[in-house]
Design an enzyme around this catalytic site. Sequence first.
Site, PDB file in Angstrom:
ATOM      1  N   GLU A 162       1.730   2.808   1.026  1.00 25.98           N
ATOM      2  CA  GLU A 162       2.452   2.419  -0.188  1.00 25.98           C
ATOM      3  C   GLU A 162       2.373   0.900  -0.336  1.00 25.98           C
ATOM      4  O   GLU A 162       3.137   0.166   0.275  1.00 25.98           O
ATOM      5  CB  GLU A 162       3.913   2.872  -0.120  1.00 25.98           C
ATOM      6  CG  GLU A 162       4.666   2.598  -1.408  1.00 25.98           C
ATOM      7  CD  GLU A 162       6.174   2.626  -1.228  1.00 25.98           C
ATOM      8  OE1 GLU A 162       6.862   3.072  -2.146  1.00 25.98           O
ATOM      9  OE2 GLU A 162       6.656   2.180  -0.164  1.00 25.98           O
ATOM     10  N   ASP A 205       5.546   4.306   4.298  1.00 27.75           N
ATOM     11  CA  ASP A 205       6.460   3.716   3.326  1.00 27.75           C
ATOM     12  C   ASP A 205       6.528   2.201   3.482  1.00 27.75           C
ATOM     13  O   ASP A 205       6.419   1.660   4.588  1.00 27.75           O
ATOM     14  CB  ASP A 205       7.865   4.300   3.521  1.00 27.75           C
ATOM     15  CG  ASP A 205       8.904   3.582   2.701  1.00 27.75           C
ATOM     16  OD1 ASP A 205       8.886   3.742   1.477  1.00 27.75           O
ATOM     17  OD2 ASP A 205       9.715   2.835   3.293  1.00 27.75           O
TER      18      ASP A 205
END
Length: 861
Positions: free
Chosen positions: A550, A495
């Site tokens: 990401e 993330d």
Amino acid sequence: MVYTIPGIRLPCAPSVRKSSQSSFHGDRRSGNSFSLLLKKDSFSRKMFAGKSSYDSESSPLKVSASEKVLVPGTQSDGSSSLTDQLETPDTVSEDQVINGIDTLTIEDDETIGDEEQDTVPSSLVDTDDDKPQGKEKSVPLHGAMSTENSEAQPRTSRTIPPPGTGKRIYEIDPMLMGYRDHLDYRYSRYRRIREEIDKYEGGVEVFSRGYEKLGFTRSATGITYREWAPGAKSAALVGDFNNWNPNADIMTRNEFGVWQIFLPNNADGSPPIPHGSRVKIRMDTPSGIKDSIPAWIKFSVQAPGEIPYNGIYYDPPEEEKYVFQHPQPKKPKSLRIYEAHVGMSSMEPKINTYANFRDDVLPRIKRLGYNAVQIMAIQEHSYYASFGYHVTNFFAPSSRCGTPDDLKSLIDRAHELGLLVLMDIVHSHASNNTLDGLNMFDGTDSHYFHSGSRGYHWMWDSRLFNYGSWEVLRFLLSNARWWLEEFKFDGFRFDGVTSMMYTHHGLQVAFTGNYNEYFGFATDVDAVVYLMLVNDLIHGLFPEAVTIGEDVSGMPMFCIPVQDGGVGFDYRLHMAVADKWIELLQKRDEDWRMGDIIRTLTNRRWLEKCVVYAESHDQALVGDKTIAFWLMDKDMYDFMALDMPSTPLIDRGIALHKMIRLITMGLGGEGYLNFMGNEFGHPEWIDFPRGDQHLPSGKVVPGNNNSFDKCRRRFDLGDADYLRYRGLQEFDQAMQYLEETYSFMTSEHQYISRKDDGDRIIVFERGNLVFVFNFHWMKSYSDYRVGCLKPGKYKIVLDSDDSLFGGFNRIDHSADHFTADGWYDKRPCSFMLYAPCRTAVVYALEEDDSEPVKQLILTCG
């Protein structure tokens, strides 16, 4: 429903925080976790636990030439240290345990004299001319936390390949030659750290097993607890086992800031700390006395009526430990990921459990045709509405959904079904909680994080790791390995990688693709090097594991192997596509441009694979809108029953919902992702339980009375054969079977033969398939000619207008589509077809013996 283990009650839902409400406006990271900020006293002295000078904002991989740092296992006079050893004794005599403190000394096999003492390379040392050189450049003590062999987890024979040359990136992209100074510097930093880890830690394989020595470790004779907290003045282990007496089990500190205590077994041979009992470390810090959950804790829970979490000593008896039964699946050629959140996966307004997800949701994912499940919010987070992105305990699975063994059972069941299990891992930032998180853990601002403003993310209200710190590297690398080793996850979706790679964190920055945006002073080289190291670790020790980053910036070489000079991810999450669909859905159909759609879907770097999605959990949160909501809005509540007349808005929404997903999957990447429920156009947004938020300005942001009503998934809507949601779900399933059958996402052949803004037609080839999209809102085309590569007879294998998928059955599937020779749309062959408005149809050569996807669904589904 409540889970219990001895000594603690595991609540289904955390109690509501009243003293410090968290902000949550639909942004998954806007949640402000409960924080009890302590006084931020200055802490300027340098601590050399590992390589780092922790008060420096420059690269901490420097050691002052005037500061002596000891060789592992020696005192300044060359004698063996009593406290820097990290071995847990197998046998302990009474005179070796004084007041519960282990004083056993393990002799080194070899004494290293001054002549043999290694020194820090001159490139890593501050070289002030007025400072003595030579032997004064002392070695950083990595041995202070050396991870030797452990009883519980024997040393693995797996190895991580040595670094490569890092030069192939210039062959892949010659434009990088203009930024060679930056890239060569980055790679030299990576190589240097690898060399230092090899030299002083025994390699990354050993370095990444910090959990075998730090935190709680069990031996035949007792329990050892170690914690790196260089800022603490004193420390004691407290908990249920000693009635929280701070004077009972006082810890000792070595010169590297590692606190340690050994607790021998009870007289009857039982462990000194019972399984399931609460534990904390009490420290006298520069900010005052505080009780903290151990940084390496493996489980933590929130007791009823309490706000902070409690660390739990989790070590169940052997007969209660879950034993994996099924092998991990091989890495699939193409990833079809079902993004899921265990807690909100119930159809009832409650927090779901790992067991229920295992039994109810995993079979659904398998039936829908996905081959991987990506689970969010696994790492413990004290604020539920943060969606798992404000992590407090990095090694502990969220206790809201059950125990660590329950999670292992879930993963094992997924493997039995042939599903990969990917974890949404958060190494980009951490909760700013000071009692149950890492923030101010040892009373200093710069323990695990950058100090000052660089260590604080103003938008996410969280702390930012110092990736140049030796012990932070150990912590994060060990964390990644822990989840793969202990829980058998099959990989990660990392993330917030954009936030990691740039000092501006991608905030208020519009990336245009100019290479100056990627390789300059705004780049956090320490963070990029960490990402290279963690990809090294994962791919070296777990060759079948998958890593997805990401990144919205488009960093070049993000998905090129580390040995070639890249960052090393397998896939980039292609985030721009979802943004493009939201942009288009706010326009009239007449304003959609086919070339614009194609450009966004195909705008990705050569040789770098992408996982694409039309929408993820981000678009499903309250404050945003899903594609289904953009298309159909409130009509979904009244006109989705098949026994009622439809509306033009519903007809348009159902048609475009299918087309958007298929063209995204067909052109956007080598992997595909869908958030649970979006496959059938879930009619509710996600709104986590939250109370009113009182802002410093005095403004009050209303909550939802801590309701779970919108924090669930109504899977029954997609299953109901009397609702139009069913058709959308069937079509999503058909897309997965289409890829399973034809492997078009990973085919090297991709050709776009038509993007006609007048006709609103898009035609492209992917693999052996021909995709035809008619985005026109009212025009249907008979005898429409499309180009193709191969001659023969084509058949329909997927038709969005099929009644099974909620369409109008306007296409005759029995019609033959024979090719004609002659160039058309720059293709050597062509064939005629009927293209109704707002439809997507996929054609395959008749010579392929695969069944049409509709038949596969009717047979398998």
